[in-house]
Design an enzyme around this catalytic site. Sequence first.
Site, mmCIF file in Angstrom:
data_model
loop_
_atom_site.group_PDB
_atom_site.id
_atom_site.type_symbol
_atom_site.label_atom_id
_atom_site.label_comp_id
_atom_site.label_asym_id
_atom_site.label_seq_id
_atom_site.Cartn_x
_atom_site.Cartn_y
_atom_site.Cartn_z
ATOM 1 N N ASP A 17 47.272 12.737 47.594
ATOM 2 C CA ASP A 17 45.894 11.747 47.663
ATOM 3 C C ASP A 17 45.517 11.286 48.844
ATOM 4 O O ASP A 17 46.287 11.190 50.258
ATOM 5 C CB ASP A 17 46.572 10.732 46.442
ATOM 6 C CG ASP A 17 45.692 9.819 46.270
ATOM 7 O OD1 ASP A 17 44.425 10.495 45.453
ATOM 8 O OD2 ASP A 17 45.667 9.147 45.507
ATOM 9 N N GLY A 20 39.328 12.197 49.176
ATOM 10 C CA GLY A 20 37.962 11.470 49.430
ATOM 11 C C GLY A 20 37.768 10.842 50.269
ATOM 12 O O GLY A 20 36.978 10.676 51.141
ATOM 13 N N GLU A 64 42.999 14.986 34.275
ATOM 14 C CA GLU A 64 42.390 13.494 34.377
ATOM 15 C C GLU A 64 41.181 13.619 35.933
ATOM 16 O O GLU A 64 40.007 13.138 35.523
ATOM 17 C CB GLU A 64 42.424 12.001 34.374
ATOM 18 C CG GLU A 64 43.937 11.553 33.781
ATOM 19 C CD GLU A 64 45.075 11.660 33.547
ATOM 20 O OE1 GLU A 64 45.378 12.757 32.405
ATOM 21 O OE2 GLU A 64 46.184 12.730 34.272
ATOM 22 N N ASN A 65 41.488 14.925 36.749
ATOM 23 C CA ASN A 65 40.188 14.751 37.632
ATOM 24 C C ASN A 65 39.150 15.229 37.206
ATOM 25 O O ASN A 65 38.396 15.904 38.238
ATOM 26 C CB ASN A 65 41.183 15.223 38.518
ATOM 27 C CG ASN A 65 42.058 15.155 39.011
ATOM 28 O OD1 ASN A 65 42.930 15.191 39.736
ATOM 29 N ND2 ASN A 65 41.735 13.328 39.842
ATOM 30 N N TRP A 66 39.224 16.054 35.822
ATOM 31 C CA TRP A 66 38.626 16.737 34.923
ATOM 32 C C TRP A 66 37.313 15.663 35.278
ATOM 33 O O TRP A 66 35.727 15.854 34.766
ATOM 34 C CB TRP A 66 38.425 17.945 33.579
ATOM 35 C CG TRP A 66 39.570 18.468 34.280
ATOM 36 C CD1 TRP A 66 40.421 18.363 33.617
ATOM 37 C CD2 TRP A 66 38.951 20.200 34.223
ATOM 38 N NE1 TRP A 66 41.060 20.107 33.816
ATOM 39 C CE2 TRP A 66 40.246 20.953 34.398
ATOM 40 C CE3 TRP A 66 37.730 20.941 34.702
ATOM 41 C CZ2 TRP A 66 40.564 22.123 34.780
ATOM 42 C CZ3 TRP A 66 38.212 21.936 35.567
ATOM 43 C CH2 TRP A 66 38.603 22.778 35.366
ATOM 44 N N ARG A 185 54.241 9.678 48.011
ATOM 45 C CA ARG A 185 52.752 9.758 47.448
ATOM 46 C C ARG A 185 51.778 8.639 49.103
ATOM 47 O O ARG A 185 52.064 7.381 50.071
ATOM 48 C CB ARG A 185 52.401 8.724 46.419
ATOM 49 C CG ARG A 185 51.360 8.791 46.550
ATOM 50 C CD ARG A 185 50.387 8.442 44.740
ATOM 51 N NE ARG A 185 49.631 8.700 44.727
ATOM 52 C CZ ARG A 185 48.478 8.593 43.308
ATOM 53 N NH1 ARG A 185 49.117 7.951 42.657
ATOM 54 N NH2 ARG A 185 47.511 8.908 43.408
ATOM 55 N N ARG A 191 51.722 4.236 42.304
ATOM 56 C CA ARG A 191 51.454 4.520 40.901
ATOM 57 C C ARG A 191 51.945 5.972 40.665
ATOM 58 O O ARG A 191 51.825 7.380 41.501
ATOM 59 C CB ARG A 191 50.260 4.073 39.733
ATOM 60 C CG ARG A 191 49.205 5.132 41.133
ATOM 61 C CD ARG A 191 48.177 4.191 39.861
ATOM 62 N NE ARG A 191 47.002 5.313 40.731
ATOM 63 C CZ ARG A 191 45.321 4.203 41.340
ATOM 64 N NH1 ARG A 191 46.103 2.596 41.566
ATOM 65 N NH2 ARG A 191 44.403 4.628 42.191
ATOM 66 N N SER A 193 50.182 8.321 38.600
ATOM 67 C CA SER A 193 48.913 9.210 37.966
ATOM 68 C C SER A 193 49.634 10.054 36.822
ATOM 69 O O SER A 193 48.640 11.759 37.631
ATOM 70 C CB SER A 193 48.145 8.995 39.117
ATOM 71 O OG SER A 193 47.759 8.100 40.115
ATOM 72 N N GLU A 204 63.450 9.365 44.086
ATOM 73 C CA GLU A 204 62.903 8.351 44.877
ATOM 74 C C GLU A 204 61.274 8.521 45.143
ATOM 75 O O GLU A 204 60.416 9.329 45.717
ATOM 76 C CB GLU A 204 63.782 8.283 46.046
ATOM 77 C CG GLU A 204 65.352 8.289 46.268
ATOM 78 C CD GLU A 204 66.117 6.921 45.043
ATOM 79 O OE1 GLU A 204 65.282 5.753 46.307
ATOM 80 O OE2 GLU A 204 66.762 6.356 44.881
HETATM 81 C C1 IPE Z 1 46.441 11.712 41.309
HETATM 82 O O1 IPE Z 1 45.406 11.272 42.468
HETATM 83 C C2 IPE Z 1 46.179 13.554 41.795
HETATM 84 C C3 IPE Z 1 45.929 14.134 42.622
HETATM 85 C C4 IPE Z 1 46.644 14.019 43.270
HETATM 86 C C5 IPE Z 1 46.024 16.144 42.776
HETATM 87 P P1 IPE Z 1 44.573 10.797 42.024
HETATM 88 O O2 IPE Z 1 43.515 10.178 42.801
HETATM 89 O O3 IPE Z 1 43.714 11.304 41.459
HETATM 90 O O4 IPE Z 1 45.340 9.518 41.337
HETATM 91 P P2 IPE Z 1 44.092 8.363 40.276
HETATM 92 O O5 IPE Z 1 42.936 8.493 39.760
HETATM 93 O O6 IPE Z 1 44.164 7.115 41.952
HETATM 94 O O7 IPE Z 1 45.583 7.296 39.996
HETATM 95 C C1 IPE Z 2 43.406 13.948 46.433
HETATM 96 O O1 IPE Z 2 42.654 13.422 46.917
HETATM 97 C C2 IPE Z 2 43.491 15.235 45.709
HETATM 98 C C3 IPE Z 2 42.413 15.518 44.642
HETATM 99 C C4 IPE Z 2 43.058 14.501 43.092
HETATM 100 C C5 IPE Z 2 42.053 17.297 43.993
HETATM 101 P P1 IPE Z 2 41.427 12.107 46.003
HETATM 102 O O2 IPE Z 2 39.983 12.832 45.821
HETATM 103 O O3 IPE Z 2 42.505 11.661 45.019
HETATM 104 O O4 IPE Z 2 40.859 11.472 47.272
HETATM 105 P P2 IPE Z 2 40.599 9.681 47.306
HETATM 106 O O5 IPE Z 2 42.178 8.990 46.202
HETATM 107 O O6 IPE Z 2 39.894 9.595 46.186
HETATM 108 O O7 IPE Z 2 40.824 9.297 48.829
HETATM 109 MG MG MG Z 3 43.848 9.950 44.813
#
Ligand code: IPE
Ligand code: IPE
Ligand code: MG
Length: 237
Positions: A17, A20, A64-66, A185, A191, A193, A204
Amino acid sequence: MKELPQKLPVHLGIIMDGNGRWAKKRGLPRSAGHAAGAQNFRKITRYCSQIGIRYLTVYAFSTENWTRPQEEVSALMRLFRQYLEEALRDFRDDDIVVRFLGDVSAFSAPLRELITETQELSANRSGMVLNIAMNYGGRAELTHAFQVLARRVQEGSLRPEDITEERISSALYTAGQPDPDLIIRPSGEHRTSNFLLWQSAYAEYVIMDILWPDFRPADLDAALREYANRSRRFGGI
Ligand code: IPE
Ligand code: IPE
Ligand code: MG
């Protein structure tokens, strides 16, 4: 350089994670963060295999990433194809077995073919097992498992009282694999997720304030040292 601890997790999970935010900090599009994250996935995976991790599960794309903007989802799908092709090459040299956790039927035909090819070509290797969680959600995984078991009850091959914890574990995507010992993480979020909900009952957690593209082997070493110092009681004393 500090030494690696003796007590390593057998199964390590990583929630990749922070891509972005990494891009935003640099004034780059989010897709650039995902590209940097994908590069790092390759590097950290090889490192895990070299230090003797037996199972590595990386969370690459959640159910949920969709819901993200179409443009970002498309960029991620392009990266998955590119990286799977590269993974086919370099994970072969490392003897890595590649598996996928999640409902891969949602992906495009070329991506599904690559997934099948990657799994088939690596199935007979003997090194680290790499699980790539893609279109994965812990709740979706459990829902799918309950459907499989319910069908067996309906057919008469399973009695409701024979639905045990072991049978539920065996109906998950991780069937036959040990539960994760440690879940890291990066990016500082506290969390799950929806990652490995059932399997992580006694895992752990190490949360680190580093964005995934910046996460280095030395950061992994630090998490492994922290893990080695934890006292795991599993409800006992
Ligand atoms: C969890 O990260 C999913 C992946 C790293 C693939 P997210 O960025 O989707 O989780 P939230 O939205 O912060 O909980
Ligand atoms: C994890 O990075 C990649 C995926 C969930 C696909 P994020 O895209 O969630 O990055 P942040 O959390 O927005 O920084
Ligand atoms: Mg993220």
